[in-house]
Design a protein around this motif. Sequence first.
Motif, mmCIF file in Angstrom:
data_model
loop_
_atom_site.group_PDB
_atom_site.id
_atom_site.type_symbol
_atom_site.label_atom_id
_atom_site.label_comp_id
_atom_site.label_asym_id
_atom_site.label_seq_id
_atom_site.Cartn_x
_atom_site.Cartn_y
_atom_site.Cartn_z
ATOM 1 N N ARG A 117 57.008 38.835 44.034
ATOM 2 C CA ARG A 117 55.863 39.501 44.658
ATOM 3 C C ARG A 117 54.712 39.514 43.662
ATOM 4 O O ARG A 117 54.925 39.293 42.466
ATOM 5 C CB ARG A 117 56.198 40.937 45.124
ATOM 6 C CG ARG A 117 56.216 41.981 44.061
ATOM 7 C CD ARG A 117 57.339 41.838 43.067
ATOM 8 N NE ARG A 117 58.639 42.225 43.611
ATOM 9 C CZ ARG A 117 59.789 41.752 43.180
ATOM 10 N NH1 ARG A 117 59.811 40.894 42.156
ATOM 11 N NH2 ARG A 117 60.940 42.122 43.701
ATOM 12 N N MET A 118 53.500 39.798 44.173
ATOM 13 C CA MET A 118 52.331 39.878 43.290
ATOM 14 C C MET A 118 52.244 41.263 42.670
ATOM 15 O O MET A 118 52.533 42.266 43.335
ATOM 16 C CB MET A 118 51.028 39.649 44.076
ATOM 17 C CG MET A 118 50.955 38.374 44.883
ATOM 18 S SD MET A 118 51.177 36.886 43.931
ATOM 19 C CE MET A 118 49.699 36.913 42.924
ATOM 20 N N LEU A 140 49.561 43.336 39.411
ATOM 21 C CA LEU A 140 48.342 43.146 38.617
ATOM 22 C C LEU A 140 48.630 43.335 37.127
ATOM 23 O O LEU A 140 49.252 44.328 36.740
ATOM 24 C CB LEU A 140 47.262 44.145 39.052
ATOM 25 C CG LEU A 140 46.747 43.984 40.490
ATOM 26 C CD1 LEU A 140 45.719 45.074 40.806
ATOM 27 C CD2 LEU A 140 46.128 42.606 40.716
ATOM 28 N N TYR A 200 52.146 47.991 36.410
ATOM 29 C CA TYR A 200 52.580 49.343 36.806
ATOM 30 C C TYR A 200 53.118 49.322 38.230
ATOM 31 O O TYR A 200 52.661 48.531 39.065
ATOM 32 C CB TYR A 200 51.413 50.327 36.680
ATOM 33 C CG TYR A 200 51.087 50.594 35.224
ATOM 34 C CD1 TYR A 200 51.724 51.616 34.535
ATOM 35 C CD2 TYR A 200 50.198 49.771 34.533
ATOM 36 C CE1 TYR A 200 51.474 51.838 33.187
ATOM 37 C CE2 TYR A 200 49.941 49.985 33.184
ATOM 38 C CZ TYR A 200 50.581 51.019 32.517
ATOM 39 O OH TYR A 200 50.346 51.220 31.183
ATOM 40 N N THR A 201 54.066 50.221 38.479
ATOM 41 C CA THR A 201 54.673 50.219 39.810
ATOM 42 C C THR A 201 55.491 51.491 40.040
ATOM 43 O O THR A 201 55.571 52.374 39.169
ATOM 44 C CB THR A 201 55.562 48.965 39.980
ATOM 45 O OG1 THR A 201 55.882 48.812 41.368
ATOM 46 C CG2 THR A 201 56.847 49.050 39.164
ATOM 47 N N LYS A 221 61.601 46.053 43.128
ATOM 48 C CA LYS A 221 61.467 45.317 41.864
ATOM 49 C C LYS A 221 62.019 46.135 40.704
ATOM 50 O O LYS A 221 62.660 45.612 39.795
ATOM 51 C CB LYS A 221 59.992 44.925 41.625
ATOM 52 C CG LYS A 221 59.088 46.095 41.254
ATOM 53 C CD LYS A 221 57.650 45.690 41.063
ATOM 54 C CE LYS A 221 56.845 45.622 42.326
ATOM 55 N NZ LYS A 221 56.885 46.838 43.184
ATOM 56 N N GLN A 258 57.521 53.548 47.839
ATOM 57 C CA GLN A 258 57.409 52.092 47.863
ATOM 58 C C GLN A 258 58.742 51.381 48.141
ATOM 59 O O GLN A 258 59.766 51.709 47.529
ATOM 60 C CB GLN A 258 56.835 51.580 46.539
ATOM 61 C CG GLN A 258 56.395 50.124 46.600
ATOM 62 C CD GLN A 258 55.729 49.669 45.317
ATOM 63 O OE1 GLN A 258 56.298 49.762 44.256
ATOM 64 N NE2 GLN A 258 54.506 49.187 45.427
ATOM 65 N N SER A 259 58.671 50.433 49.034
ATOM 66 C CA SER A 259 59.782 49.547 49.426
ATOM 67 C C SER A 259 60.795 50.199 50.364
ATOM 68 O O SER A 259 61.751 49.542 50.787
ATOM 69 C CB SER A 259 60.531 48.963 48.214
ATOM 70 O OG SER A 259 59.646 48.381 47.304
HETATM 71 C C1 LIG Z 1 47.053 40.962 44.720
HETATM 72 C C2 LIG Z 1 48.174 41.976 44.773
HETATM 73 C C3 LIG Z 1 48.351 42.848 43.718
HETATM 74 C C4 LIG Z 1 49.390 43.788 43.734
HETATM 75 N N1 LIG Z 1 49.559 44.590 42.643
HETATM 76 C C5 LIG Z 1 50.610 45.447 42.618
HETATM 77 C C6 LIG Z 1 50.885 46.208 41.442
HETATM 78 O O1 LIG Z 1 50.210 46.103 40.403
HETATM 79 N N2 LIG Z 1 51.955 47.075 41.487
HETATM 80 C C7 LIG Z 1 52.758 47.200 42.591
HETATM 81 O O2 LIG Z 1 53.683 47.993 42.559
HETATM 82 N N3 LIG Z 1 52.530 46.464 43.698
HETATM 83 C C8 LIG Z 1 51.490 45.591 43.740
HETATM 84 N N4 LIG Z 1 51.266 44.826 44.856
HETATM 85 C C9 LIG Z 1 52.211 44.953 46.006
HETATM 86 C C10 LIG Z 1 53.468 44.131 45.710
HETATM 87 O O3 LIG Z 1 53.212 42.740 45.892
HETATM 88 C C11 LIG Z 1 54.682 44.538 46.555
HETATM 89 O O4 LIG Z 1 54.345 44.496 47.930
HETATM 90 C C12 LIG Z 1 55.167 45.951 46.247
HETATM 91 O O5 LIG Z 1 55.060 46.228 44.853
HETATM 92 C C13 LIG Z 1 56.625 46.142 46.662
HETATM 93 O O6 LIG Z 1 57.421 45.163 46.050
HETATM 94 P P1 LIG Z 1 59.014 45.325 45.898
HETATM 95 O O7 LIG Z 1 59.523 45.854 47.217
HETATM 96 O O8 LIG Z 1 59.507 43.949 45.594
HETATM 97 O O9 LIG Z 1 59.257 46.296 44.785
HETATM 98 C C14 LIG Z 1 50.236 43.876 44.862
HETATM 99 C C15 LIG Z 1 50.051 43.000 45.934
HETATM 100 C C16 LIG Z 1 49.031 42.056 45.891
HETATM 101 C C17 LIG Z 1 48.871 41.111 47.053
#
Ligand SMILES: Cc1cc2nc3c(=O)[nH]c(=O)nc-3n(C[C@H](O)[C@H](O)[C@H](O)COP(=O)(O)O)c2cc1C
Length: 196
Positions: free
Chosen positions: A44-45, A47, A59-60, A66, A123-124
């Motif tokens: 996944r993306m 930043l 950060y997340t 993930k 999240q998720s």
């Molecule tokens: C351009 C872009 C930037 C993103 N940046 C973040 C980020 O910095 N942290 C984050 O948790 N999710 C970010 N997301 C969302 C993740 O891609 C993802 O949907 C979310 O983290 C859940 O992922 P997981 O279920 O695999 O943990 C971003 C998505 C996009 C399209």
Amino acid sequence: MSDLTIDPIVQFGDWFKDAKSKETKNPEAMTLATSTSDGRPSARMVLLKEFSADGFIFYTNLNSNKALELSENPQAALCFYWRSTSRQVRIEGPVIRVSEERADTYFASRSRGSKIGAWASDQSRTLVNRNLLDQRVKDYESKFLGEEIPRPTFWSGYQLKPNLIEFWTERDNRIHERQLFKLDESSVWQVSSLYP
Ligand SMILES: Cc1cc2nc3c(=O)[nH]c(=O)nc-3n(C[C@H](O)[C@H](O)[C@H](O)COP(=O)(O)O)c2cc1C
């Protein structure tokens, strides 16, 4: 050999700076690949918020998929592609959590709306109805009204310490350039070229 320096972190910095001046949106967006302990990958993306030889930081939510995968298997890969400069960077290495202090400092720098978002998003996990999320946002806005918003204990950063960095440059006829930097046992970067 192209215009690469011998320090891949410096090289990354040069390419990132270039991308920041040319990319129209989110030059700091990178694909993060993780996997379960039994080898099922996911990507996944996220930043990029900071980088140095010590790590590439994002950060997340610590309960996200993930984060669960990183707790099972603390190895990950990152991939940047900048269309404006026709370059790709791939980075691999072990992942650790950033310090509580560092996470606090970064969280404090976020907008109020982003702070509320961090609190409100489970999240998720399954969201049965979008209204539930809107309601959670409202609830946290009321809870923290007129107050500093603290960092949730379930939200923090990870730092991927690179032991492999590959720089890819697009060239004509798919005769692209690839330079691979790998850390050896003495923690010295060794560089080689790869067939495209
Ligand atoms: C351009 C872009 C930037 C993103 N940046 C973040 C980020 O910095 N942290 C984050 O948790 N999710 C970010 N997301 C969302 C993740 O891609 C993802 O949907 C979310 O983290 C859940 O992922 P997981 O279920 O695999 O943990 C971003 C998505 C996009 C399209």
